[in-house]
Every structure is written in C-alpha cells, then in structure tokens.
Design an enzyme around this catalytic site. Structure first.
Site, PDB file in Angstrom:
ATOM      1  N   ARG A 118      34.288  38.651  34.095  1.00 32.59           N
ATOM      2  CA  ARG A 118      33.340  39.201  35.061  1.00 32.59           C
ATOM      3  C   ARG A 118      34.072  40.259  35.885  1.00 32.59           C
ATOM      4  O   ARG A 118      35.226  40.044  36.288  1.00 32.59           O
ATOM      5  CB  ARG A 118      32.801  38.107  35.996  1.00 32.59           C
ATOM      6  CG  ARG A 118      31.757  37.204  35.361  1.00 32.59           C
ATOM      7  CD  ARG A 118      30.433  37.936  35.087  1.00 32.59           C
ATOM      8  NE  ARG A 118      29.413  37.053  34.530  1.00 32.59           N
ATOM      9  CZ  ARG A 118      29.148  36.902  33.240  1.00 32.59           C
ATOM     10  NH1 ARG A 118      29.842  37.576  32.335  1.00 32.59           N
ATOM     11  NH2 ARG A 118      28.178  36.104  32.849  1.00 32.59           N
TER      12      ARG A 118
ATOM     13  N   GLU B 192      26.705  46.575  36.892  1.00 33.54           N
ATOM     14  CA  GLU B 192      26.384  46.955  35.509  1.00 33.54           C
ATOM     15  C   GLU B 192      24.942  47.410  35.451  1.00 33.54           C
ATOM     16  O   GLU B 192      24.079  46.776  36.082  1.00 33.54           O
ATOM     17  CB  GLU B 192      26.611  45.759  34.578  1.00 33.54           C
ATOM     18  CG  GLU B 192      28.075  45.371  34.534  1.00 33.54           C
ATOM     19  CD  GLU B 192      28.376  44.209  33.569  1.00 33.54           C
ATOM     20  OE1 GLU B 192      27.482  43.827  32.796  1.00 33.54           O
ATOM     21  OE2 GLU B 192      29.491  43.698  33.603  1.00 33.54           O
TER      22      GLU B 192
ATOM     23  N   HIS C 208      29.667  45.568  28.247  1.00 32.69           N
ATOM     24  CA  HIS C 208      29.421  44.113  28.274  1.00 32.69           C
ATOM     25  C   HIS C 208      28.894  43.624  26.907  1.00 32.69           C
ATOM     26  O   HIS C 208      27.804  43.066  26.810  1.00 32.69           O
ATOM     27  CB  HIS C 208      28.422  43.757  29.397  1.00 32.69           C
ATOM     28  CG  HIS C 208      28.514  42.317  29.832  1.00 32.69           C
ATOM     29  ND1 HIS C 208      28.420  41.908  31.133  1.00 32.69           N
ATOM     30  CD2 HIS C 208      28.696  41.175  29.122  1.00 32.69           C
ATOM     31  CE1 HIS C 208      28.520  40.587  31.215  1.00 32.69           C
ATOM     32  NE2 HIS C 208      28.701  40.128  29.992  1.00 32.69           N
TER      33      HIS C 208
END
Ligand code: OXD
Length: 349
Positions: free
Chosen positions: A262, A291, A310
């Site tokens: 993260r 994000e 991601h």
C-alpha cells in the site's frame, strides 16, 4: 409459517472483466448450499480495486437478511442493511480483495461478524512482479528501455565500471511483512541465490533460508542490510508512513525499493527526494497514496522509477484460486468449522 431461507449474497461482479465472478463459480457456490439456503447474485457491477468497497443499490437490498456476504470489501451501507432491523443475521463476510482496511470501520470492528480475506490468493503473481522489478534494475533494463525510446544503441552505458548491473547472488533483499505475499517473495529470492532477511509483526515462521529479524530495532537492521527493500505488509495504524526519510537514508547506497503493498506505508515525498538525489538505484512502485497516481506526482518524471498501476496481483489464475477458497470456507461455515484467512479485526489484517 415456514422460516425464511438462510441467505448468501454474491456481490462479485467486478466491472473489470477478468475480475468479475465467472458463471461456473456462481454455479459451484449454489451447488454447495443446502436446500434451506437461497443465494442472491448481485448483477450490478462491484468495485474490486484496492480494498474494494462501494455498494450498488442492488447489493444493499440483497444484504437485508443475509447471513453471508461475499463481496469486494464491505461498505458501511451493505453492513448496515445486513445488521439492522428485524431479521438481520449477518455472520460472515468474505472479501475477494487482499487489503481489508476499508472494511474495518468502527461498527464492523465492534461486531462479532467474521471477516475473511484473500491475501494468499494474490501471493504468487505479486511475488513474480517483485522479481520482475528486481531484475528490471539489476539488469539495467530501465536504462535500455529509455535508450530504446530515444532510438539509441546504449552499449556504452554498460561499458564503465559503473555499468548498471548487479548479480542477484551479490544482493541482499529485506522483506517488510512476511505474510503470504512476503513468503512467496522470500522463497523465490532464496531460490535465486539472494540473501534474504525479513521482519514480521507476529509469528516466528519463515521459509527455509530466510533470516527473521526480531525485537527492538529489527526494521532498522533490515534497512541497513537491504540492497532491495520489498514492502509486503498490510496498511494498518502501525505501518502507516513506517518507511520515511530516516528509514530511506538507512538503506545502502544504490538500493532499490519495491512496494506492492500500500502506498501509505512509504512516505512518497521522502521517497521521491531520495530517488531524485541519485543515492538510490531506483524504485518499483505498484501502489500509491492516491490512486490513480496524479499527473502532478514527481514520481512519473523520475527515470529511476518504474510505475505500475496497482496490477501486481493480476493473474488469469485468480478465479481458480478464489473459487477454491470460497468453496472451502463455505463448507467450513456450514459445518461450523473455523474459516481460513480470518482477519484479526484489531490488528487490521
Ligand atoms: C487487494 C489489492 O486486493 O491490492 O488488496 O488489489
């Protein structure tokens, strides 16, 4: 009057085609349920990005009276619908995501509803992404990718004493967080001849060949000896901003940071400064504080940063593993046996 059927809700129709629950999985769950159960499959798209969460109106409606909810994370709206009012009987929530921070809002933490997650499901592809990131820098692929964009034959860049290459056997990797993902990384790195050390919050098991650093100052010792620092811990109150300017300065010169966990665990501004200073070899980042990573982020413009959106856990084998886990846990739930991958709601993972 007959009792209302026990209800299991499947809210896994992710908007991304490769993450949307396949029909065979839905059929297999249905087949696993005894007659006294009804299964409600939510047709509206769900959002499985990151911790998941969000709730369609259809999911909230389906959650009323549900005993089991299978979704991407858990939204407060779904939780409220499933736990308030007559006939509320939510007992088990399963999240198809690995991170579950978004599902651990106060009412959920305080309740006795059991939460299971999917951390182990992502471990294999994520570990392969970590290997790709390590090799990207250790074989100088960042240098040649840049040169190719300029149509430049970069042989000269590999001719000096400072050629941008290192062999894995001369490198030490330090893994922060030795859960399912960290262990999958560790096993691969050991097999490739790297020295592997790790820290973990609880537990003493470590794959063969991995040195577990424990006690006061374990992270500092790990940092000081890590040519590659791999962040594979969950984001919790304890890990938020755990790797800041001080920690980055402890890494050996020429170190690489890989974060597949993260963004909030690493101080992004401090990392961008350390990368721009030239002291670090590079960073491979799959996760960010915000994000999508905003266009204004300095990380985009640094030639020693590999930005991936991601996607470290994306795999065509996802639903095969996820289906196995859901069916195993459904069987356990029905038999009253302990569930696999139960989240410690206080620890946060
Ligand atoms: C997750 C993810 O599932 O990061 O937690 O995608």
């Amino acid at each position: 009057m007959r009792d209302a059927p026990r209800r299991l809700v499947v809210d896994l129709r992710d908007a991304r085609p490769n993450m949307a629950v396949p029909a065979e999985t839905v059929d297999a769950i249905r087949a696993a349920l005894p007659e006294a159960w009804e299964m409600v499959v939510v047709g509206s798209p769900a959002d499985g990005r990151g911790d998941g969460g969000g709730a369609s109106d259809e999911a909230v409606e389906a959650a009323r009276g549900a005993e089991v909810y299978l979704g991407w994370g858990l939204s407060p709206e779904v939780f409220r619908a499933a736990t308030e009012g007559d006939g509320a009987r939510l007992r088990w929530v399963h999240s198809a995501s690995a991170g579950v921070g978004g599902a651990l809002f106060p009412a959920m933490r305080a309740s006795d509803v059991v939460l299971t997650n999917s951390a182990g499901i992502y471990a294999e592809p994520m570990a392969e992404t970590v290997l790709a990131a390590i090799l990207h820098f250790s074989r100088g692929l960042d240098v040649v990718v840049r040169a190719q964009q300029e149509r430049r034959w970069a042989k000269g860049d590999f001719a000096g004493m400072d050629a941008p290459v290192r062999e894995l056997s001369e490198m030490a990797v330090g893994i922060v967080g030795l859960g399912g993902i960290g262990q999958a990384v560790a096993r691969r790195c050991v097999a490739l001849g790297m020295r592997v050390r790790a820290t973990r919050r609880t537990g003493t098991e470590a794959p063969e060949g991995v040195e577990l650093l424990r006690g006061d100052g374990a992270l500092d010792r790990l940092l000081a000896s890590s040519d590659v620092l791999v962040v594979a811990a969950p984001l919790t109150g304890e890990t938020r901003a755990r790797v800041g300017a001080r920690e980055l300065a402890m890494l050996p010169a020429g170190a690489v940071v890989v974060n597949v966990a993260r963004g909030g665990i690493v101080d992004e501004a401090a990392l961008a400064d350390a990368l721009a200073s030239g002291r670090m070899r590079g960073a491979a980042l799959d996760v960010f504080d915000r994000e999508p990573l905003p266009p204004s982020s300095p990380l985009w413009g640094l030639s020693n940063v590999l930005v991936t959106p991601h996607v470290s856990g994306v795999s065509h084998l996802f639903w095969r593993r996820q289906t196995r886990l859901i069916l195993e846990n459904t069987g356990r739930y029905l038999r009253g046996a302990p569930l696999l991958n139960t989240v410690d709601k206080t620890a946060g993972y």
